[in-house]
Design a protein around this motif. Sequence first.
Motif, PDB file in Angstrom:
ATOM      1  N   GLN A   4       0.829  -1.203   0.000  1.00  0.00           N
ATOM      2  CA  GLN A   4       0.000   0.000   0.000  1.00  0.00           C
ATOM      3  C   GLN A   4       0.864   1.254   0.000  1.00  0.00           C
ATOM      4  N   THR A   5       1.924   1.248   0.793  1.00  0.00           N
ATOM      5  CA  THR A   5       2.853   2.384   0.813  1.00  0.00           C
ATOM      6  C   THR A   5       3.502   2.577  -0.554  1.00  0.00           C
ATOM      7  N   ARG A  11      -7.853   2.814  -6.636  1.00  0.00           N
ATOM      8  CA  ARG A  11      -8.997   2.362  -5.852  1.00  0.00           C
ATOM      9  C   ARG A  11      -8.657   1.277  -4.831  1.00  0.00           C
ATOM     10  N   VAL A  12      -7.515   0.645  -4.997  1.00  0.00           N
ATOM     11  CA  VAL A  12      -7.131  -0.425  -4.060  1.00  0.00           C
ATOM     12  C   VAL A  12      -6.782   0.172  -2.697  1.00  0.00           C
ATOM     13  N   ARG A  13      -7.316  -0.432  -1.653  1.00  0.00           N
ATOM     14  CA  ARG A  13      -6.967  -0.051  -0.283  1.00  0.00           C
ATOM     15  C   ARG A  13      -6.647  -1.331   0.469  1.00  0.00           C
ATOM     16  N   ILE A  14      -5.377  -1.568   0.747  1.00  0.00           N
ATOM     17  CA  ILE A  14      -4.954  -2.781   1.432  1.00  0.00           C
ATOM     18  C   ILE A  14      -4.898  -2.501   2.932  1.00  0.00           C
ATOM     19  N   HIS A  28      -3.236 -10.210   2.676  1.00  0.00           N
ATOM     20  CA  HIS A  28      -3.567  -9.080   1.802  1.00  0.00           C
ATOM     21  C   HIS A  28      -3.898  -9.542   0.387  1.00  0.00           C
ATOM     22  N   ALA A  29      -3.307 -10.668  -0.040  1.00  0.00           N
ATOM     23  CA  ALA A  29      -3.583 -11.160  -1.395  1.00  0.00           C
ATOM     24  C   ALA A  29      -5.051 -11.523  -1.549  1.00  0.00           C
TER      25      ALA A  29
END
Length: 229
Positions: free
Chosen positions: A70-71, A166-169, A176-177
Amino acid sequence: MSQYDDVWLVIPAYNEGQVIADVVEGARKTFPNIVVVDDGSADDSAKHIMTTGAHLVRHPVNLGQGAALQTGLAYALAQPGAQYFATFDADGQHQTADVEKMVALLREGQTDVVLGSRFIEQNGQVPWIKRVVLRTAATVSPTARKLKLTDAHNGLRVLNREAASRVRITMNGMAHASEIVSFLAGSDLRVAELPVDILYTDYSRAKGQSLINGVNIIFDISLRERGRR
């Protein structure tokens, strides 16, 4: 100028000092833009990353691969001209030739996300225990079945800018996968799979997930999906 100036590789790294420089330098022969997130490594990973020409972002403590991805995605999205984003392992398992194929498919404009699969074409490289766990994960996961995925936990993915934005992990461990797959299944994003070659070296095998970790991932994500019902 490179034909891949609009592509960013996002590499999460935790205690990969033995191999990270070779992995990054090899990838940069094709992809000039790479951000490596050193996820609180206790070894000299950061020192080796700084010799490669890649961008280095550091977590002061280990937060897990999900948080590192995410970072890295947030960092890459902020870079001028970035349009495509590949998640790429630090241990040498992934091949840049596969990323090239995945980017080419995205450029055609018919899909938003391309996921790598170890099982579309059987090459015998996947250890049998890992094969059983990964195929079981794809089978028991409702979201993986919805997307008709053959490999729900492959770390090699390429996303266009819309999908990456749009991805927010939020699951910081290896689950997370499954979280990414769950997000994709609930979105209107177009998802495709492509066969990829995974290089299992002695080093990557030693660093890989154990059978019990795989079972824990399946259990964790099954509870998460039940909680949404």
